[in-house]
Design a protein around this motif. Structure first.
Motif, PDB file in Angstrom:
ATOM      1  N   LYS A 140       0.705  -0.829  -0.115  1.00 20.56           N
ATOM      2  CA  LYS A 140      -0.173   0.164  -0.118  1.00 20.56           C
ATOM      3  C   LYS A 140       1.066   1.285  -0.005  1.00 20.56           C
ATOM      4  N   GLY A 141       0.679   2.437  -0.692  1.00 24.58           N
ATOM      5  CA  GLY A 141       0.654   4.077  -0.472  1.00 24.58           C
ATOM      6  C   GLY A 141       1.706   4.253   1.310  1.00 24.58           C
ATOM      7  N   LYS A 142       2.569   4.281   1.048  1.00 24.28           N
ATOM      8  CA  LYS A 142       2.425   6.000   2.543  1.00 24.28           C
ATOM      9  C   LYS A 142       1.295   6.331   3.219  1.00 24.28           C
ATOM     10  N   GLY A 143       1.429   5.787   4.231  1.00 27.34           N
ATOM     11  CA  GLY A 143       0.204   6.750   5.049  1.00 27.34           C
ATOM     12  C   GLY A 143       0.426   8.603   5.126  1.00 27.34           C
ATOM     13  N   VAL A 144      -0.566   9.495   5.716  1.00 30.48           N
ATOM     14  CA  VAL A 144      -0.296  10.186   5.588  1.00 30.48           C
ATOM     15  C   VAL A 144      -0.285  10.822   7.546  1.00 30.48           C
ATOM     16  N   MET A 145       0.598  11.382   7.586  1.00 28.82           N
ATOM     17  CA  MET A 145       0.252  11.895   9.481  1.00 28.82           C
ATOM     18  C   MET A 145      -0.633  13.134   9.217  1.00 28.82           C
ATOM     19  N   LEU A 146      -1.424  13.056  10.419  1.00 29.00           N
ATOM     20  CA  LEU A 146      -2.196  14.543  10.476  1.00 29.00           C
ATOM     21  C   LEU A 146      -1.312  14.987  12.222  1.00 29.00           C
ATOM     22  N   GLU A 147      -0.641  15.909  12.116  1.00 25.78           N
ATOM     23  CA  GLU A 147      -0.196  16.959  13.121  1.00 25.78           C
ATOM     24  C   GLU A 147      -1.244  18.237  13.753  1.00 25.78           C
ATOM     25  N   GLY A 148      -1.127  18.306  15.021  1.00 25.78           N
ATOM     26  CA  GLY A 148      -1.966  19.505  15.753  1.00 25.78           C
ATOM     27  C   GLY A 148      -3.020  19.161  16.607  1.00 25.78           C
ATOM     28  N   SER A 149      -4.048  19.959  17.072  1.00 26.31           N
ATOM     29  CA  SER A 149      -4.463  19.637  17.789  1.00 26.31           C
ATOM     30  C   SER A 149      -5.737  18.749  17.413  1.00 26.31           C
ATOM     31  N   VAL A 150      -6.220  18.177  17.986  1.00 26.33           N
ATOM     32  CA  VAL A 150      -7.587  17.122  17.707  1.00 26.33           C
ATOM     33  C   VAL A 150      -8.168  18.263  16.817  1.00 26.33           C
ATOM     34  N   LYS A 151      -8.845  19.142  17.176  1.00 26.15           N
ATOM     35  CA  LYS A 151      -9.883  19.978  16.238  1.00 26.15           C
ATOM     36  C   LYS A 151      -9.085  20.240  14.726  1.00 26.15           C
ATOM     37  N   GLU A 152      -7.680  20.570  14.956  1.00 26.25           N
ATOM     38  CA  GLU A 152      -7.273  21.385  13.869  1.00 26.25           C
ATOM     39  C   GLU A 152      -7.107  20.213  13.133  1.00 26.25           C
ATOM     40  N   MET A 153      -6.765  18.820  13.587  1.00 22.39           N
ATOM     41  CA  MET A 153      -6.548  17.693  12.652  1.00 22.39           C
ATOM     42  C   MET A 153      -8.122  17.108  12.044  1.00 22.39           C
ATOM     43  N   ALA A 154      -9.233  16.967  12.721  1.00 28.66           N
ATOM     44  CA  ALA A 154     -10.058  17.133  12.286  1.00 28.66           C
ATOM     45  C   ALA A 154     -10.438  17.520  11.303  1.00 28.66           C
ATOM     46  N   GLY A 155      -9.851  19.355  11.426  1.00 26.05           N
ATOM     47  CA  GLY A 155     -10.325  19.823  10.178  1.00 26.05           C
ATOM     48  C   GLY A 155      -9.672  19.671   9.063  1.00 26.05           C
ATOM     49  N   LYS A 156      -8.641  19.143   8.813  1.00 21.14           N
ATOM     50  CA  LYS A 156      -7.453  18.718   7.986  1.00 21.14           C
ATOM     51  C   LYS A 156      -8.315  17.366   7.308  1.00 21.14           C
ATOM     52  N   LEU A 157      -8.697  16.799   8.374  1.00 22.16           N
ATOM     53  CA  LEU A 157      -8.820  14.661   7.490  1.00 22.16           C
ATOM     54  C   LEU A 157     -10.557  15.431   6.754  1.00 22.16           C
ATOM     55  N   VAL A 158     -11.672  16.557   7.506  1.00 18.51           N
ATOM     56  CA  VAL A 158     -12.443  16.868   6.333  1.00 18.51           C
ATOM     57  C   VAL A 158     -12.392  17.495   5.494  1.00 18.51           C
ATOM     58  N   SER A 159     -11.115  17.905   4.990  1.00 19.04           N
ATOM     59  CA  SER A 159     -10.777  18.768   3.714  1.00 19.04           C
ATOM     60  C   SER A 159     -10.335  17.613   2.724  1.00 19.04           C
ATOM     61  N   VAL A 160      -9.411  16.437   3.578  1.00 20.44           N
ATOM     62  CA  VAL A 160      -8.690  15.578   3.355  1.00 20.44           C
ATOM     63  C   VAL A 160     -10.498  14.746   2.504  1.00 20.44           C
ATOM     64  N   LYS A 205     -13.148  15.461   1.502  1.00 19.11           N
ATOM     65  CA  LYS A 205     -13.958  15.965   0.568  1.00 19.11           C
ATOM     66  C   LYS A 205     -13.015  16.473  -0.593  1.00 19.11           C
ATOM     67  N   GLU A 206     -11.600  16.539  -0.751  1.00 16.68           N
ATOM     68  CA  GLU A 206     -10.598  16.283  -2.030  1.00 16.68           C
ATOM     69  C   GLU A 206     -10.994  15.237  -2.994  1.00 16.68           C
ATOM     70  N   LYS A 207     -11.338  14.096  -2.178  1.00 14.08           N
ATOM     71  CA  LYS A 207     -11.606  12.560  -2.407  1.00 14.08           C
ATOM     72  C   LYS A 207     -12.891  12.527  -3.111  1.00 14.08           C
ATOM     73  N   HIS A 208     -13.657  13.248  -2.529  1.00 18.06           N
ATOM     74  CA  HIS A 208     -15.140  13.335  -2.469  1.00 18.06           C
ATOM     75  C   HIS A 208     -15.692  12.016  -1.833  1.00 18.06           C
ATOM     76  N   LEU A 209     -15.283  11.404  -0.756  1.00 15.85           N
ATOM     77  CA  LEU A 209     -15.932  11.131   0.490  1.00 15.85           C
ATOM     78  C   LEU A 209     -16.809  11.601   1.468  1.00 15.85           C
ATOM     79  N   LEU A 210     -17.204  12.903   1.176  1.00 15.33           N
ATOM     80  CA  LEU A 210     -17.495  14.002   2.279  1.00 15.33           C
ATOM     81  C   LEU A 210     -18.274  14.928   1.490  1.00 15.33           C
TER      82      LEU A 210
END
Length: 262
Positions: free
Chosen positions: A235-255, A257-262
């Motif tokens: 599998k491809g290399k995983g992506v590690m998110l950094e920051g507070s829980v709120k910041e990481m949650a925001g980044k995850l939602v953005s990812v 949306k980019e992949k049209h999963l939301l």
């Protein structure tokens, strides 16, 4: 009492490689060993024999001529007798055809009170052959045996391993029991046992000896076949998110949306 142990010579799975073109196992140069769960089954049989006067242990295996070396290991561990079921007619067998052949071998040995087998073989991991042998012989079967509690005149009491515990089962003899690694620790071969094993002639039976028609064994009698074996692509290399829980949650939602999963 007579005990029969079903054993298989398998490739050491720590050394197995897949041919990238043919999609088949590369067996050249790969050491062969006694299937680990079958070693536990043999140890269980030897322990019962050691504690029950008049008991004999016979090991039966289906395989090519080189499986004799594995059977000599069983003799060196303490088995009283061994038998190899070997013929080109047995080649290409799935679990269904394998159980037919081994059951015929056990019938020829005759009068087995307990049949021990490993839970599964590490080169297939199906856990089907033991129960299928029981079905062929019309015998009761208990799988995943983790302890032998008591041997009675007409029955045997065992513990059957469950995901979150165990159940105690009393099964009438003759019967088939499949062993898990928690059942025991297999004993080592002895020096005398090794010497005696290599001076022992191994009994070999083919389809004629077992009175099996060629069309009832091997590839011709196998309803299932392996189409292809392959190593999954990494599998491809995983992506590690950094920051507070709120910041990481925001980044995850953005990812997402980019992949049209939301």
């Amino acid at each position: 009492m007579k005990i029969v142990v079903c054993a298989k010579q398998v490739p050491d799975t720590n050394e197995v490689r897949i041919d990238p073109v043919k999609g088949t196992l590369i067996r050249e140069g790969v050491p062969s060993i006694l299937n680990p769960d079958d070693a536990n089954a043999l140890e269980a049989a030897l322990t019962v024999r050691d504690n029950t006067p008049g008991t004999t242990v016979t090991v039966v295996s289906m395989g090519p001529p080189q499986a004799k070396e594995m059977l000599r290991e069983c003799l060196a561990m303490g088995a009283d007798d061994v038998c190899l079921l070997s013929s080109r007619a047995f080649g290409g067998a799935d679990t269904c055809a394998t159980s037919t052949t081994i059951a015929a071998g056990i019938k020829k040995i005759g009068d087995a009170d307990i049949i021990f087998a490993g839970r599964q073989a590490i080169d297939g991991d199906t856990a089907q052959v033991g129960p299928q042998i029981a079905q062929r012989l019309g015998l009761p079967v208990v799988t995943y045996v983790q302890s032998v509690r008591e041997i009675k005149e007409k029955s045997i009491v065992v513990e059957r391993q469950l995901e979150n515990g165990f159940e105690v089962i009393e099964v009438t003899k003759p019967c088939v029991l499949t062993a898990v690694k928690e059942l025991n620790t297999p004993r080592y071969m002895t020096v005398k046992g090794i010497i005696d094993a290599y001076n022992t002639e191994i009994t070999v039976w083919n389809e004629a000896d077992l009175a099996i028609a060629p069309e009832d064994c091997g590839l011709k009698a196998s309803p299932t076949q392996v189409f292809r074996s392959f190593t999954p692509e990494p599998k491809g290399k995983g992506v590690m998110l950094e920051g507070s829980v709120k910041e990481m949650a925001g980044k995850l939602v953005s990812v997402f949306k980019e992949k049209h999963l939301l």
